[in-house]
Design a protein around this motif. Structure first.
Motif, mmCIF file in Angstrom:
data_model
loop_
_atom_site.group_PDB
_atom_site.id
_atom_site.type_symbol
_atom_site.label_atom_id
_atom_site.label_comp_id
_atom_site.label_asym_id
_atom_site.label_seq_id
_atom_site.Cartn_x
_atom_site.Cartn_y
_atom_site.Cartn_z
ATOM 1 N N ASN A 80 0.812 -1.220 0.000
ATOM 2 C CA ASN A 80 0.000 0.000 0.000
ATOM 3 C C ASN A 80 0.843 1.267 0.000
ATOM 4 O OD1 ASN A 80 -2.569 -1.289 -0.004
ATOM 5 N ND2 ASN A 80 -2.256 -1.774 2.157
ATOM 6 N N LEU A 81 1.898 1.258 -0.811
ATOM 7 C CA LEU A 81 2.773 2.421 -0.934
ATOM 8 C C LEU A 81 2.547 3.091 -2.283
ATOM 9 C CD1 LEU A 81 6.142 0.869 0.299
ATOM 10 C CD2 LEU A 81 4.705 2.478 1.558
ATOM 11 N N THR A 82 2.577 4.411 -2.288
ATOM 12 C CA THR A 82 2.597 5.145 -3.552
ATOM 13 C C THR A 82 4.036 5.161 -4.052
ATOM 14 O OG1 THR A 82 3.056 7.272 -2.506
ATOM 15 C CG2 THR A 82 0.711 6.655 -2.767
ATOM 16 N N GLN A 83 4.222 5.566 -5.296
ATOM 17 C CA GLN A 83 5.584 5.707 -5.806
ATOM 18 C C GLN A 83 6.355 6.720 -4.963
ATOM 19 O OE1 GLN A 83 5.172 6.653 -9.991
ATOM 20 N NE2 GLN A 83 5.191 4.497 -10.566
ATOM 21 N N GLU A 84 5.692 7.786 -4.548
ATOM 22 C CA GLU A 84 6.340 8.814 -3.749
ATOM 23 C C GLU A 84 6.793 8.269 -2.388
ATOM 24 O OE1 GLU A 84 3.287 9.210 -5.196
ATOM 25 O OE2 GLU A 84 3.838 10.595 -6.801
ATOM 26 N N SER B 247 14.575 9.014 -6.225
ATOM 27 C CA SER B 247 13.564 9.940 -6.739
ATOM 28 C C SER B 247 12.324 9.177 -7.203
ATOM 29 C CB SER B 247 14.130 10.762 -7.896
ATOM 30 O OG SER B 247 14.262 9.966 -9.055
ATOM 31 N N THR B 248 11.201 9.871 -7.174
ATOM 32 C CA THR B 248 9.955 9.303 -7.671
ATOM 33 C C THR B 248 10.091 8.962 -9.151
ATOM 34 O OG1 THR B 248 8.736 10.607 -6.053
ATOM 35 C CG2 THR B 248 7.466 9.690 -7.865
#
Length: 87
Positions: free
Chosen positions: A16-20, A29-30
């Protein structure tokens, strides 16, 4: 590298992680995360290691998605053993 990108995306989403969020936790970096997931960039060993640590997978699991968890764990243990011997 397409398989690596797909494996990273699946592991990131499973956690449940975003790329950010993944980028922040792995100190990259994203854009790097996005490029790896889209198979536009080949990550260095250092980046792979950081990403694997955040998503709690072995490097083998990220690189070779067809390995069973047991095979990936065995390979990881072999690498740890060898690296310890070289110290």
């Amino acid at each position: 590298m397409t398989a690596l990108g797909e494996a990273l995306r699946a592991a990131r989403k499973e956690k449940n992680l975003t790329q950010e969020q993944l980028a922040d936790e792995a100190h990259v970096s994203t854009k790097q995360i996005a490029d790896i997931e889209k198979a536009k960039r080949n990550p260095s060993y250092v980046i792979l290691k950081a990403l694997a640590k955040v998503v709690h997978l072995s490097l083998d699991s990220l690189m070779f998605s067809d390995l069973s968890p047991d095979e990936a764990g065995q390979n990881e243990m072999k690498l740890l053993y060898i690296s310890h011997l070289l110290l």
